[in-house]
Design an enzyme around this catalytic site. Sequence first.
Site, short mmCIF file in Angstrom:
data_model
loop_
_atom_site.label_atom_id
_atom_site.label_comp_id
_atom_site.label_asym_id
_atom_site.label_seq_id
_atom_site.Cartn_x
_atom_site.Cartn_y
_atom_site.Cartn_z
N GLY A 12 0.84 -1.19 0.00
CA GLY A 12 0.00 0.00 0.00
C GLY A 12 0.87 1.24 0.00
O GLY A 12 1.97 1.24 -0.55
N CYS A 13 0.42 2.27 0.64
CA CYS A 13 1.16 3.52 0.70
C CYS A 13 2.49 3.33 1.41
O CYS A 13 2.55 2.76 2.50
CB CYS A 13 0.32 4.56 1.45
SG CYS A 13 1.15 6.13 1.64
N PHE A 14 3.56 3.83 0.81
CA PHE A 14 4.88 3.62 1.41
C PHE A 14 5.06 4.38 2.72
O PHE A 14 5.91 4.03 3.52
CB PHE A 14 6.02 3.90 0.45
CG PHE A 14 5.97 5.15 -0.39
CD1 PHE A 14 5.41 6.34 0.04
CD2 PHE A 14 6.52 5.12 -1.66
CE1 PHE A 14 5.39 7.47 -0.76
CE2 PHE A 14 6.53 6.25 -2.48
CZ PHE A 14 5.95 7.44 -2.02
N TRP A 15 4.26 5.40 2.97
CA TRP A 15 4.39 6.13 4.23
C TRP A 15 4.14 5.21 5.43
O TRP A 15 4.77 5.35 6.46
CB TRP A 15 3.42 7.30 4.29
CG TRP A 15 3.60 8.35 3.25
CD1 TRP A 15 4.72 8.61 2.50
CD2 TRP A 15 2.63 9.31 2.84
NE1 TRP A 15 4.49 9.65 1.65
CE2 TRP A 15 3.22 10.11 1.84
CE3 TRP A 15 1.32 9.56 3.22
CZ2 TRP A 15 2.54 11.17 1.22
CZ3 TRP A 15 0.65 10.60 2.61
CH2 TRP A 15 1.25 11.39 1.63
#
Length: 179
Positions: A12-15
């Site tokens: 998903g989102c790398f953050w």
Amino acid sequence: MAKAEIATLAGGCFWCLEAVYQDMEGVRSVESGYMGGHVDDPSYQDVCMGTTGHAEVVQLTFDPEVTSYREILEVFFVIHDPTTRNRQGNDAGTQYRSAIFYHDESQRATAEELIQELTAERIWASPIVTEVQPAARFYKAEDYHQEYFRNNPQQPYCAYVVAPKVKKFHEKFASKLRR
């Protein structure tokens, strides 16, 4: 200096992944970036369009004498949903797929073995769809994506999506927290 290894993961989102692994003992560095596509030097905007084939990834450098590759993957499977193809929560598209990009045959074998074990345990109602692929060229994301959660904890996505994943990691893997 002890030997270092690299792990590259898309969940998903790398953050979210970056924020969790920055707190994990044995992880020396975490960089957000892109992998697995067909376009050279993609920008965040390019990747978000979903046409480059790249996934948002984190690339970890870790000390295998402190934390194993398997332990890194065990955390990975807890902090994201490996059963949704090309999606994590409201983030949809191939750039948000679940993938393990292995750097050698040992990593490939470890990833496939763990997926088989988790499948046999029937933890999730749906099957695991995490891709296991050879690592390709890593493209580091723009500077403003690096340490995003640390620099923007009050940003709404960080507060409502990233922070709960970090909290879950802290609760489930307390013994693996960076000292």
